[in-house]
Design an enzyme around this catalytic site. Structure first.
Site, PDB file in Angstrom:
ATOM      1  N   ASP A 283       4.382   3.576   6.648  1.00 15.16           N
ATOM      2  CA  ASP A 283       3.654   3.355   7.900  1.00 15.16           C
ATOM      3  C   ASP A 283       4.522   2.757   8.991  1.00 15.16           C
ATOM      4  OD1 ASP A 283       3.789   0.698   6.589  1.00 15.16           O
ATOM      5  OD2 ASP A 283       2.551   0.087   8.294  1.00 15.16           O
TER       6      ASP A 283
ATOM      7  N   PHE B 115      14.182   4.644  10.579  1.00 11.47           N
ATOM      8  CA  PHE B 115      12.807   4.296  10.234  1.00 11.47           C
ATOM      9  C   PHE B 115      12.001   5.567   9.995  1.00 11.47           C
ATOM     10  CE2 PHE B 115       8.602   2.514  10.502  1.00 11.47           C
ATOM     11  CZ  PHE B 115       8.777   1.322   9.816  1.00 11.47           C
ATOM     12  N   VAL B 116      11.486   5.696   8.800  1.00 10.28           N
ATOM     13  CA  VAL B 116      10.758   6.905   8.427  1.00 10.28           C
ATOM     14  C   VAL B 116       9.283   6.596   8.175  1.00 10.28           C
ATOM     15  CG1 VAL B 116      12.794   8.078   7.515  1.00 10.28           C
ATOM     16  CG2 VAL B 116      11.422   6.644   5.991  1.00 10.28           C
TER      17      VAL B 116
ATOM     18  N   LYS C 195       0.813  -1.196   0.000  1.00  6.94           N
ATOM     19  CA  LYS C 195       0.000   0.000   0.000  1.00  6.94           C
ATOM     20  C   LYS C 195       0.855   1.257   0.000  1.00  6.94           C
ATOM     21  CE  LYS C 195      -2.642  -2.460   3.451  1.00  6.94           C
ATOM     22  NZ  LYS C 195      -2.982  -2.489   4.884  1.00  6.94           N
ATOM     23  N   GLY C 196       2.137   1.063   0.328  1.00  6.73           N
ATOM     24  CA  GLY C 196       3.020   2.202   0.572  1.00  6.73           C
ATOM     25  C   GLY C 196       3.149   3.173  -0.584  1.00  6.73           C
TER      26      GLY C 196
ATOM     27  N   ASP D 203      14.541  -0.571   0.955  1.00  2.00           N
ATOM     28  CA  ASP D 203      15.376  -0.760   2.137  1.00  2.00           C
ATOM     29  C   ASP D 203      16.480  -1.763   1.791  1.00  2.00           C
ATOM     30  OD1 ASP D 203      16.468  -1.134   4.613  1.00  2.00           O
ATOM     31  OD2 ASP D 203      14.660  -1.910   5.560  1.00  2.00           O
TER      32      ASP D 203
ATOM     33  N   LYS E  68      17.364   3.489   1.043  1.00  2.03           N
ATOM     34  CA  LYS E  68      18.242   3.365   2.214  1.00  2.03           C
ATOM     35  C   LYS E  68      19.593   2.767   1.803  1.00  2.03           C
ATOM     36  CE  LYS E  68      14.795   3.008   5.876  1.00  2.03           C
ATOM     37  NZ  LYS E  68      14.346   2.171   7.016  1.00  2.03           N
TER      38      LYS E  68
ATOM     39  N   ARG F  20       0.583   6.688   7.495  1.00  5.27           N
ATOM     40  CA  ARG F  20       0.588   6.696   6.026  1.00  5.27           C
ATOM     41  C   ARG F  20       0.014   8.001   5.479  1.00  5.27           C
ATOM     42  NH1 ARG F  20       1.760   1.541   3.956  1.00  5.27           N
ATOM     43  NH2 ARG F  20       0.815  -0.203   5.079  1.00  5.27           N
TER      44      ARG F  20
END
Ligand code: IMP
Ligand code: MG
Length: 183
Positions: free
Chosen positions: A163, A156-157, A47-48, A107, A135, A169
């Site tokens: 999310d 962690f963003v 969903k990101g 990531d 990253k 989100r």
């Protein structure tokens, strides 16, 4: 949601809404130039990538088709393992087509390298990746990322589609999550 509403959950604001929109416009100009005269299918990874897809598609001054995939990567804790399962596949047959995967963050790159080889096996004309954030671990991955918005530190963003336990989100900006939220 404005980041001011969750100010105490954040260490800092990494990128504001304005900076994000400017970066997406910059990426869109490169994409327009590279795919000039070609049909293009943009694929968002749920969903990101919803926010970046919505803004990227509107920033592109050309026709694009949009499609979506949902995948789950199994891993221990917060790290993905590269073992991926398709939860929702494309509606589109990509044979002979130029495909651009649009994602919000890479990531380890394990999920995307799996996705690229999966899509490549379907006979597209090309498969490329555009990601807003990357990253450090992903820089070493063999996956060819054609468009990168920003390289960021290994923190962690959240926000703009990203999310933590399905929250943040809908935050307009991108910020670094404070350790007290997840520890
Ligand atoms: P990887 O590249 O296979 O390690 O997995 C990337 C996915 O992990 C992204 O699509 C996000 O869903 C999630 N992810 C990685 N880093 C972050 C982060 O800093 N915040 C939120 N989600 C993240
Ligand atoms: Mg994602």
């Amino acid at each position: 949601m404005d980041s001011a509403h969750v100010e105490s959950d954040l260490v800092n604001i990494l990128f504001t809404e304005e900076q994000i929109q400017a970066k997406i416009a910059e990426m869109a100009r490169k994409i327009e130039a590279d795919y000039d005269g070609e049909e293009l299918l943009v694929v968002g990874v749920l969903k990101g990538a919803v926010m970046v897809m919505a803004d990227m598609a509107r920033a592109l001054n050309r026709h694009v088709e949009m499609d979506w995939m949902a995948v789950s990567s199994y891993g221990s804790g917060t790290k993905s393992s590269g073992v991926v399962r398709i939860l929702k596949d494309l509606d589109t047959d990509i044979q002979g087509r130029h495909v651009l995967i649009v994602d919000e963050i890479i990531d380890t790159g394990l999920t995307l390298s799996w996705l690229v080889s999966n899509l490549a096996s379907r006979g597209p004309k090309s498969v490329a990746i555009a990601t807003l954030l990357r990253k450090p671990d992903a820089v070493a991955m063999p996956v060819d990322v054609k468009y990168v918005g920003w390289d960021i530190p290994n923190e962690f963003v959240v926000g703009y589609g990203l999310d933590h336990n399905e929250k943040y989100r809908n935050m307009r900006d991108i910020g670094t999550l404070a350790p007290h939220v997840y520890s």
